[in-house]
Write an enzyme that holds these catalytic residues in place. Structure first.
Site, PDB file in Angstrom:
ATOM      1  N   GLU A  88      -3.872   4.544   3.278  1.00  0.00           N
ATOM      2  CA  GLU A  88      -3.054   3.670   2.435  1.00  0.00           C
ATOM      3  C   GLU A  88      -3.814   3.267   1.189  1.00  0.00           C
ATOM      4  O   GLU A  88      -4.963   2.863   1.272  1.00  0.00           O
ATOM      5  CB  GLU A  88      -2.717   2.382   3.186  1.00  0.00           C
ATOM      6  CG  GLU A  88      -2.114   2.596   4.544  1.00  0.00           C
ATOM      7  CD  GLU A  88      -1.853   1.267   5.232  1.00  0.00           C
ATOM      8  OE1 GLU A  88      -1.698   0.243   4.546  1.00  0.00           O
ATOM      9  OE2 GLU A  88      -1.800   1.274   6.464  1.00  0.00           O
TER      10      GLU A  88
ATOM     11  N   THR B 287       0.848  -1.196   0.000  1.00  0.00           N
ATOM     12  CA  THR B 287       0.000   0.000   0.000  1.00  0.00           C
ATOM     13  C   THR B 287       0.882   1.243   0.000  1.00  0.00           C
ATOM     14  O   THR B 287       1.835   1.326   0.770  1.00  0.00           O
ATOM     15  CB  THR B 287      -0.889   0.050   1.258  1.00  0.00           C
ATOM     16  OG1 THR B 287      -0.065   0.005   2.418  1.00  0.00           O
ATOM     17  CG2 THR B 287      -1.900  -1.077   1.275  1.00  0.00           C
TER      18      THR B 287
HETATM   19  N1  RBF Z   1      -6.387  -3.341   8.403  1.00  0.00           N
HETATM   20  C1  RBF Z   1      -7.178  -3.717   9.425  1.00  0.00           C
HETATM   21  O1  RBF Z   1      -6.713  -3.876  10.536  1.00  0.00           O
HETATM   22  N2  RBF Z   1      -8.535  -3.892   9.233  1.00  0.00           N
HETATM   23  C2  RBF Z   1      -9.124  -3.754   8.021  1.00  0.00           C
HETATM   24  O2  RBF Z   1     -10.337  -3.927   7.905  1.00  0.00           O
HETATM   25  C3  RBF Z   1      -8.295  -3.389   6.909  1.00  0.00           C
HETATM   26  N3  RBF Z   1      -8.815  -3.238   5.676  1.00  0.00           N
HETATM   27  C4  RBF Z   1      -7.997  -2.903   4.627  1.00  0.00           C
HETATM   28  C5  RBF Z   1      -8.534  -2.790   3.349  1.00  0.00           C
HETATM   29  C6  RBF Z   1      -7.727  -2.468   2.265  1.00  0.00           C
HETATM   30  C7  RBF Z   1      -8.338  -2.355   0.905  1.00  0.00           C
HETATM   31  C8  RBF Z   1      -6.336  -2.267   2.460  1.00  0.00           C
HETATM   32  C9  RBF Z   1      -5.450  -1.922   1.310  1.00  0.00           C
HETATM   33  C10 RBF Z   1      -5.798  -2.371   3.726  1.00  0.00           C
HETATM   34  C11 RBF Z   1      -6.606  -2.702   4.823  1.00  0.00           C
HETATM   35  N4  RBF Z   1      -6.100  -2.830   6.103  1.00  0.00           N
HETATM   36  C12 RBF Z   1      -6.907  -3.192   7.161  1.00  0.00           C
HETATM   37  C13 RBF Z   1      -4.780  -2.269   6.392  1.00  0.00           C
HETATM   38  C14 RBF Z   1      -3.666  -3.221   6.533  1.00  0.00           C
HETATM   39  O3  RBF Z   1      -3.591  -3.565   7.902  1.00  0.00           O
HETATM   40  C15 RBF Z   1      -2.419  -2.424   6.139  1.00  0.00           C
HETATM   41  O4  RBF Z   1      -2.437  -2.188   4.766  1.00  0.00           O
HETATM   42  C16 RBF Z   1      -1.177  -3.089   6.577  1.00  0.00           C
HETATM   43  O5  RBF Z   1      -1.054  -2.851   7.952  1.00  0.00           O
HETATM   44  C17 RBF Z   1       0.055  -2.546   5.876  1.00  0.00           C
HETATM   45  O6  RBF Z   1       0.264  -1.199   6.128  1.00  0.00           O
HETATM   46  P1  ADP Z   2       4.983   0.839   3.686  1.00  0.00           P
HETATM   47  O1  ADP Z   2       4.588   0.416   5.044  1.00  0.00           O
HETATM   48  O2  ADP Z   2       6.286   1.572   3.655  1.00  0.00           O
HETATM   49  O3  ADP Z   2       3.890   1.575   2.989  1.00  0.00           O
HETATM   50  P2  ADP Z   2       4.330  -1.436   1.970  1.00  0.00           P
HETATM   51  O4  ADP Z   2       4.774  -2.862   2.155  1.00  0.00           O
HETATM   52  O5  ADP Z   2       2.907  -1.112   2.161  1.00  0.00           O
HETATM   53  O6  ADP Z   2       5.250  -0.531   2.879  1.00  0.00           O
HETATM   54  O7  ADP Z   2       4.813  -1.093   0.493  1.00  0.00           O
HETATM   55  C1  ADP Z   2       4.444   0.098  -0.067  1.00  0.00           C
HETATM   56  C2  ADP Z   2       5.268   0.556  -1.247  1.00  0.00           C
HETATM   57  O8  ADP Z   2       5.310  -0.427  -2.290  1.00  0.00           O
HETATM   58  C3  ADP Z   2       4.584   1.764  -1.836  1.00  0.00           C
HETATM   59  O9  ADP Z   2       4.974   2.948  -1.190  1.00  0.00           O
HETATM   60  C4  ADP Z   2       5.019   1.705  -3.288  1.00  0.00           C
HETATM   61  O10 ADP Z   2       6.230   2.445  -3.442  1.00  0.00           O
HETATM   62  C5  ADP Z   2       5.284   0.222  -3.546  1.00  0.00           C
HETATM   63  N1  ADP Z   2       4.252  -0.475  -4.350  1.00  0.00           N
HETATM   64  C6  ADP Z   2       4.536  -1.432  -5.273  1.00  0.00           C
HETATM   65  N2  ADP Z   2       3.427  -1.891  -5.853  1.00  0.00           N
HETATM   66  C7  ADP Z   2       2.378  -1.231  -5.278  1.00  0.00           C
HETATM   67  C8  ADP Z   2       0.952  -1.279  -5.486  1.00  0.00           C
HETATM   68  N3  ADP Z   2       0.411  -2.095  -6.392  1.00  0.00           N
HETATM   69  N4  ADP Z   2       0.190  -0.443  -4.747  1.00  0.00           N
HETATM   70  C9  ADP Z   2       0.745   0.387  -3.834  1.00  0.00           C
HETATM   71  N5  ADP Z   2       2.078   0.465  -3.598  1.00  0.00           N
HETATM   72  C10 ADP Z   2       2.901  -0.320  -4.318  1.00  0.00           C
HETATM   73 MG    MG Z   3       1.911   0.733   2.980  1.00  0.00          MG
END
Ligand code: RBF
Ligand code: ADP
Ligand code: MG
Length: 159
Positions: free
Chosen positions: A99, A48
Site C-alpha cells: 500500500e 493508501t
Molecule cells: N499496519 C500495521 O498493522 N502496522 C504497521 O506498522 C503499519 N505501518 C504502516 C506504515 C505506513 C507508511 C502505511 C501507509 C501503512 C501502515 N500500516 C501498518 C498499514 C495500515 O494498517 C493500512 O494502511 C490500513 O490497514 C489500511 O489499508
Molecule cells: P482501499 O482499502 O480500497 O485501498 P483506502 O481507504 O486505503 O481504501 O483508500 C485508497 C484510495 O484512495 C486509493 O486507491 C486512491 O484511489 C485514493 N486516494 C486518495 N488520496 C490518496 C493518497 N494521498 N494516497 C493514496 N491513495 C489516495
Molecule cells: Mg488502501
C-alpha cells in the site's frame, strides 16, 4: 513472525536512511490501483493506494516486509510517498498487502489508474499496536521522515 504490540510512541528521527541511495535501492514497482478493505481513509484518515497481489509478491522477492519511502507517479505527476509492505498486524489481515500513501491531497480517488513507485529506503519494520492512535502516530512519523529524507540531493534527484 507476529510482532509484539507497541503500547507507546517511540522517539523518531527526522532523517532516515543513508545519505546516498544504497543497494538494493532504487527498486521499481508498478501496478494498477486496486480496492482493499477501505480502512485507510475511513479509519485512519490516511488513504493508501493498494497494489495487485502479484505485484506485491514480486516486490517481496526483492525487499522484506516493512515500511519504506520514495517517489510515486500517477498520471505523469511525481509525488513523495510512504509504502507499507506486509500483513497489517493491527488489523489481523490474512493476506500480505502493498500500500502506497501519496503525500498529497487528491480531489478524487484513482482506483484503476497505473501507479509507478520508486522505493529508495527502508524506514522500519511492520508493527502491532495496542491502539489505532499509536498506529496513526507512527504513520505520521513515517510521512515526516519521508518528507525530510527525500529533500537530500541524492534522493531528490531520483524522481
Ligand atoms: N499496519 C500495521 O498493522 N502496522 C504497521 O506498522 C503499519 N505501518 C504502516 C506504515 C505506513 C507508511 C502505511 C501507509 C501503512 C501502515 N500500516 C501498518 C498499514 C495500515 O494498517 C493500512 O494502511 C490500513 O490497514 C489500511 O489499508
Ligand atoms: P482501499 O482499502 O480500497 O485501498 P483506502 O481507504 O486505503 O481504501 O483508500 C485508497 C484510495 O484512495 C486509493 O486507491 C486512491 O484511489 C485514493 N486516494 C486518495 N488520496 C490518496 C493518497 N494521498 N494516497 C493514496 N491513495 C489516495
Ligand atoms: Mg488502501
Amino acid at each position: 513472525m507476529v510482532p509484539t504490540p507497541e503500547s507507546r510512541s517511540t522517539e523518531r528521527e527526522d532523517i532516515v536512511g543513508p545519505e546516498i541511495v544504497t543497494s538494493p535501492y532504487p527498486i521499481f514497482i508498478e501496478g494498477t490501483v486496486v480496492k482493499g478493505f477501505g480502512r485507510g481513509g475511513k479509519q485512519l484518515g490516511i488513504p493508501t493506494a493498494n497494489l495487485p497481489e502479484p505485484v506485491v509478491e514480486k516486490a517481496l522477492s526483492d525487499i522484506p516486509i516493512g515500511v519504506y519511502y520514495g517517489w510515486a507517479k500517477v498520471e505523469k505527476v511525481v509525488y513523495p510517498m510512504v509504502m507499507s509492505l506486509g500483513w497489517n498486524p493491527y488489523f489481523r489481515n490474512e493476506k500480505r498487502s502493498g500500500e502506497v500513501h501519496i503525500i498529497h491531497n487528491f480531489e478524487d480517488d484513482f482506483y484503476g489508474k497505473n501507479l509507478k513507485v520508486v522505493v529508495l529506503a527502508y524506514i522500519r519494520p511492520e508493527k502491532d499496536y495496542t491502539s489505532i492512535e499509536l498506529l496513526i502516530n507512527d504513520i505520521k512519523a513515517d510521512i515526516n521522515a519521508a518528507q525530510q529524507s527525500l529533500l537530500r540531493p541524492a534522493y531528490a534527484l531520483l524522481h
